[in-house]
Motif scaffolding. Structure first.
Motif, mmCIF file in Angstrom:
data_model
loop_
_atom_site.group_PDB
_atom_site.id
_atom_site.type_symbol
_atom_site.label_atom_id
_atom_site.label_comp_id
_atom_site.label_asym_id
_atom_site.label_seq_id
_atom_site.Cartn_x
_atom_site.Cartn_y
_atom_site.Cartn_z
ATOM 1 N N ILE A 45 9.585 2.326 -1.688
ATOM 2 C CA ILE A 45 9.780 1.614 -0.273
ATOM 3 C C ILE A 45 8.540 0.864 0.136
ATOM 4 C CG2 ILE A 45 10.549 1.109 2.214
ATOM 5 C CD1 ILE A 45 12.904 2.867 1.009
ATOM 6 N N PRO A 46 8.713 -0.666 0.599
ATOM 7 C CA PRO A 46 6.864 -0.934 1.163
ATOM 8 C C PRO A 46 6.972 -0.793 2.487
ATOM 9 C CG PRO A 46 8.372 -2.627 0.922
ATOM 10 C CD PRO A 46 8.988 -1.479 0.013
ATOM 11 N N CYS A 52 -1.743 5.284 3.378
ATOM 12 C CA CYS A 52 -2.946 3.820 4.449
ATOM 13 C C CYS A 52 -2.983 3.454 5.160
ATOM 14 C CB CYS A 52 -2.711 2.670 3.294
ATOM 15 S SG CYS A 52 -3.284 3.053 1.706
ATOM 16 N N VAL A 53 -1.238 3.204 5.198
ATOM 17 C CA VAL A 53 -0.899 2.840 6.421
ATOM 18 C C VAL A 53 -0.923 4.045 7.900
ATOM 19 C CG1 VAL A 53 1.415 1.159 7.666
ATOM 20 C CG2 VAL A 53 0.382 0.754 5.665
ATOM 21 N N MET A 54 -0.881 5.133 7.497
ATOM 22 C CA MET A 54 -0.501 6.220 8.713
ATOM 23 C C MET A 54 -2.075 6.233 9.232
ATOM 24 S SD MET A 54 2.371 8.644 7.489
ATOM 25 C CE MET A 54 4.193 8.526 7.584
ATOM 26 N N GLY A 55 -3.131 6.217 8.334
ATOM 27 C CA GLY A 55 -4.524 6.226 8.950
ATOM 28 C C GLY A 55 -4.326 5.365 9.646
ATOM 29 N N LEU A 84 -5.530 0.133 -5.621
ATOM 30 C CA LEU A 84 -4.205 0.879 -6.366
ATOM 31 C C LEU A 84 -4.408 1.000 -7.780
ATOM 32 C CD1 LEU A 84 -2.035 1.740 -4.930
ATOM 33 C CD2 LEU A 84 -1.003 -0.434 -5.068
ATOM 34 N N TYR A 85 -3.950 2.064 -7.934
ATOM 35 C CA TYR A 85 -3.486 2.536 -9.414
ATOM 36 C C TYR A 85 -4.750 1.887 -10.112
ATOM 37 C CZ TYR A 85 1.332 0.458 -7.819
ATOM 38 O OH TYR A 85 2.340 0.054 -7.679
ATOM 39 N N ALA A 93 0.546 -1.357 0.443
ATOM 40 C CA ALA A 93 -0.079 -0.001 0.181
ATOM 41 C C ALA A 93 0.405 1.645 0.269
ATOM 42 C CB ALA A 93 -1.101 0.325 1.144
ATOM 43 N N TYR A 94 0.325 1.896 -0.241
ATOM 44 C CA TYR A 94 0.725 4.226 -0.263
ATOM 45 C C TYR A 94 0.405 4.291 1.453
ATOM 46 C CZ TYR A 94 1.293 8.960 -0.662
ATOM 47 O OH TYR A 94 1.871 10.109 -0.562
#
Ligand SMILES: *Cc1c(COP(=O)(O)O)cnc(C)c1O
Length: 366
Positions: free
Chosen positions: A314-315, A92-95, A135-136, A88-89
């Motif tokens: 970078i994942p 998404c994880v920061m959300g 995604l995309y 993911a971008y």
């Protein structure tokens, strides 16, 4: 033919195409004397909800805000786990982490979205939600994700920041889960001229909760019900977004035309083309190819003045920001391989046939 400078992305062409409408919308707001939470926001919220086919839309300040406020409102927070794809971008994880919840990564499938066969193995007693990132431009396998969520009593939040208008089995993304989160960052398919975002929901209670939360937790001015935040879509961006939304079908069709040509005409064994999932109408936020020896290919295209972008190098689990989660290289090999091989080809509204011809020919000559 002489070299032509092709940017990986450019936003001026999209502006120029409907310039008079954007300029009129901006002037209308400037002259109105009303700049926050007024008629323009209400009109855009109605139009965007209708476009998506959802009951409600609440305008917010960004896509990231849509995500973390969504988790906050669902009561997903400290001690809770949220499943998200490992490629993911970072937003998404920061959300998830801005809501104090813990991301649990699941590897993607060949469409770069959650591999539904791997979700159940990641579910623990702490799992509260699945974040499906389309995604995309391509929808996640929502039928299967909703089935798993129902079975385990999980919330489903859709990240539609890259999928405005994408459909799976005829249903538009933003309609499947509990909350659809959208970004209108300028480079998104429906882009504002600054930061903006929204959520789509089908529950009147959630609609009200977002309206309260985005405005300092107040339903009535200066009477604050909860500790909220300031995350308001402004009148200027709403007016500009309404103008752009009226051309959304044209915007999507043009991206599809460009990508259909890429799919049909790129013939180079070094380049793996994207695959479209059965039943999915992708909106082509990015045209992402895979190249095993990526850097020489990037250098070659750059030497021909063709720009490219890596989404993403970078994942999240290897990002410095998330070192505290304790993952090592090798933890998610599919996401890591994508990070090492994916490349987004030039794609933007207003790309000319000449630019596309040159790009395709140059790629095939590699
Ligand atoms: C752009 C994007 C976001 C964040 O949106 P912002 O408006 O930049 O905060 C979240 N998720 C995905 C998948 C995105 O592409």
């Amino acid at each position: 033919m002489s070299a032509m400078k092709i940017w990986a992305n450019r936003l001026d062409r999209g502006f120029e195409r409907h310039r008079a409408e954007y300029e009129a919308a901006a002037l209308r707001v400037l002259r109105s004397g009303w700049y926050i939470l007024g008629n323009e926001v209400a009109a855009f919220e109605r139009a965007f909800a209708d476009y998506v086919g959802a009951k409600y839309c609440v305008g917010l300040a960004s896509g990231l805000d849509a995500l973390w406020i969504a988790f906050r409102i669902l009561g997903v927070g400290a001690g809770d786990e949220v499943i998200v794809q490992s490629n993911a971008y970072i937003a998404c994880v920061m959300g998830i982490t801005m809501a104090n919840a813990t991301p649990v990564f699941v590897e993607p499938n060949e469409h770069f979205n959650l591999d539904v066969a791997k979700i159940e193995a990641a579910i623990t007693p702490k799992t509260k939600a699945i974040l499906a990132v389309h995604l995309y431009g391509q929808s996640s396998d929502m039928a299967e994700i909703m089935k798993i969520a129902k079975k385990h009593g999980l919330y489903v939040v859709e990240d539609c920041a890259q999928s405005h208008g994408a459909r799976q089995d005829g249903v538009m993304t933003g309609n499947f889960g509990d909350i659809g989160c959208f970004s209108f960052y300028p480079s998104k398919n429906l882009g504002a001229f600054g930061d903006a975002g929204c959520v789509t929901v089908n529950s009147a209670r959630l609609d009200g909760d977002f309206r309260t939360y985005r405005n300092y937790g107040s339903e009535k001015r200066y009477y604050n019900k909860v500790v909220g935040t300031n995350s308001r879509l402004d009148e200027m961006q709403a007016a500009l977004l309404s103008a752009r939304l009226s051309h959304m079908d044209e915007i999507t069709a043009e991206r599809k035309q460009i990508c259909d040509r890429y799919l049909a005409e790129i013939r180079n064994p070094a380049i793996i083309l994207p695959k479209i999932q059965a039943g999915c109408e992708t909106v082509w936020h990015q045209f992402v190819v895979q190249v095993a020896e990526r850097q020489p290919f990037i250098n070659y295209l750059a030497s021909k003045e063709i720009g490219t972008i890596i989404h993403y190098p970078i994942p999240p689990h290897l990002s410095e920001a998330y070192a505290y989660l304790g993952y090592k290289k090798g933890a998610f090999p599919i996401a890591e391989k994508f990070a090492d091989t994916v490349l987004s080809l030039p794609l933007y509204n207003g790309m000319t046939d000449e630019e596309l011809d040159y790009t395709i020919r140059t790629i095939n000559e590699y």
